[in-house]
Design a protein around this motif. Sequence first.
Motif, short mmCIF file in Angstrom:
data_model
loop_
_atom_site.label_atom_id
_atom_site.label_comp_id
_atom_site.label_asym_id
_atom_site.label_seq_id
_atom_site.Cartn_x
_atom_site.Cartn_y
_atom_site.Cartn_z
N ALA A 8 -10.33 -3.75 10.05
CA ALA A 8 -10.54 -4.40 11.34
C ALA A 8 -9.25 -4.98 11.90
N CYS A 9 -8.31 -5.30 11.01
CA CYS A 9 -7.00 -5.79 11.43
C CYS A 9 -6.03 -4.65 11.72
N GLY A 10 -6.50 -3.40 11.57
CA GLY A 10 -5.67 -2.25 11.90
C GLY A 10 -4.82 -1.73 10.76
N THR A 11 -5.14 -2.12 9.53
CA THR A 11 -4.32 -1.75 8.37
C THR A 11 -5.00 -0.68 7.53
N PRO A 12 -4.31 0.42 7.20
CA PRO A 12 -4.91 1.48 6.39
C PRO A 12 -5.08 1.05 4.93
N ILE A 13 -5.92 1.79 4.22
CA ILE A 13 -6.32 1.45 2.85
C ILE A 13 -5.84 2.51 1.87
N VAL A 14 -5.39 2.08 0.71
CA VAL A 14 -5.24 2.94 -0.45
C VAL A 14 -6.18 2.40 -1.52
N VAL A 35 2.97 -4.41 1.12
CA VAL A 35 1.72 -3.90 0.56
C VAL A 35 0.90 -5.12 0.16
N LEU A 36 -0.36 -5.16 0.57
CA LEU A 36 -1.18 -6.35 0.35
C LEU A 36 -2.35 -6.06 -0.57
N PHE A 37 -2.59 -6.99 -1.50
CA PHE A 37 -3.82 -7.01 -2.30
C PHE A 37 -4.43 -8.39 -2.15
N ALA A 38 -5.76 -8.46 -2.10
CA ALA A 38 -6.45 -9.75 -2.05
C ALA A 38 -7.73 -9.65 -2.87
N SER A 66 0.68 -6.24 7.40
CA SER A 66 0.96 -5.40 6.24
C SER A 66 0.90 -3.92 6.61
N SER A 67 1.66 -3.11 5.89
CA SER A 67 1.67 -1.68 6.15
C SER A 67 0.49 -0.98 5.51
N VAL A 68 -0.04 -1.56 4.42
CA VAL A 68 -1.17 -0.94 3.72
C VAL A 68 -1.84 -2.00 2.86
N PHE A 69 -3.16 -1.89 2.75
CA PHE A 69 -3.93 -2.73 1.83
C PHE A 69 -4.32 -1.85 0.65
N VAL A 70 -4.15 -2.35 -0.58
CA VAL A 70 -4.38 -1.52 -1.76
C VAL A 70 -5.45 -2.14 -2.65
N LEU A 71 -6.28 -1.25 -3.22
CA LEU A 71 -7.37 -1.66 -4.10
C LEU A 71 -7.34 -0.73 -5.32
N THR A 72 -7.18 -1.30 -6.51
CA THR A 72 -7.10 -0.50 -7.74
C THR A 72 -8.27 -0.79 -8.67
#
Length: 415
Positions: free
Chosen positions: A320-326, A227-230, A299-305
């Motif tokens: 654009a990299c093909g990764t879904p968002i939460v 799971v990725l956050f940036a 990554s399996s998912v990008f997350v934004l809180t």
Amino acid sequence: MIKPVLTVFYQFNPWHSSIGGIQTVIKNFVKYAPSEFEVRLVGTGHEEQHLRVGEWHEAELAGKAIKFMPLFNLKDDNVRRLIPTTIKYAAALCGRNLASDFMHFHRLEPTLAALNWPGEKALFIHNDINKQMNSAGGKDAIAWRYLPAAYFAIERLVLGQFSQIFSCNTESAQLYRQRYPEIADRVSYVKNTVDNEICYPLTWEERQQERRQLAIRMGKPEDTQFVLFAGRLHPQKDPILLVRSIAALNNPKIHLLIAGDGDLRAEIQTEISRLGLSEQVTMLGAMNQAELAQLQRLSSVFVLTSAYEGLPVVVLEALACGTPIVTTRCGETPNLLTAHSGVVCEERTPVAVADALRQVLQNPGNFPVEACVKAAQPYSASTVVGAIYNDMLRRWEQRTSICQTNREFLTGVSL
């Protein structure tokens, strides 16, 4: 050949860049500038560059020749200072005249210095200022939260000078039209941009191979999901909620990657230790765009809180990299996601975010790469930036033609 000149004003150094989507948007405006334009950037210097402040320097950015003027040297803008960088930047602009055919501003305060400058000016609004003013947070919250009347007084004073006011958030754009009806026709929604030459997808097989290789390098099981956050480690992004969401997920095969830096770094590390997540969370520090794109692809998912947003560029990059968002329900992100490219949390709680993450992680087939890429397609930098430049060039050519006609008329009259 005379070229129209675009000057971009923002408090960053593109070769020693701090974290933020605004920086990426500006770089895209440089990279995809047509040859008909000369581009100038007024930013900040870095001691390693040994550039004289307050002077123009020939430079190259994203393969394009530009002119660059540092107003002062700034070593690290990822950490807040007693005097906000925006205020220091605005003060350094005072007394100068850096007018050009077109001027783009990405913060309100520096525009005070440009009130009397001739030329066509545009203001880019990257956040919902009302939600910023009302946001919680201590020393890291927006400083104007304590002086809202002063901020809105400055806003009313300076907005009249702009030919265009762009907002990357439809709700924010509508609020500006309502608040300033006399200039409502100048306010418009503009898409943030993603550079598809940097942010592109892998095939499903390539993605899984890259994911397994990263897991092995990190000493994790091969079936680990990332799971990725940036972003900035600031209260706006609420990274503490993110860490608590991983605790609520309670799955040892899930590993959180935190790419970014900021004043909350120590607090996040303390929370990770308190929750016993040291083996499930890795803090990577600041990363450049290309490095981050490599992680977004596997990554399996990008997350934004986040508590509030405009339209985060990292969301477009991940898609654009093909990764879904939460994501939490904030900013423009919920409006662009489809049922197959992400999940929107209706509550900003660890349990709600964990449930949304679980929905994506356990059902990857419901969020295919193709659906994510399709959601990001309208935000392609080459398309969005190209359209804005085309409009600018058309207006410049019209003005140039009128001036030429007037000169010929006056010459004829004098004869």
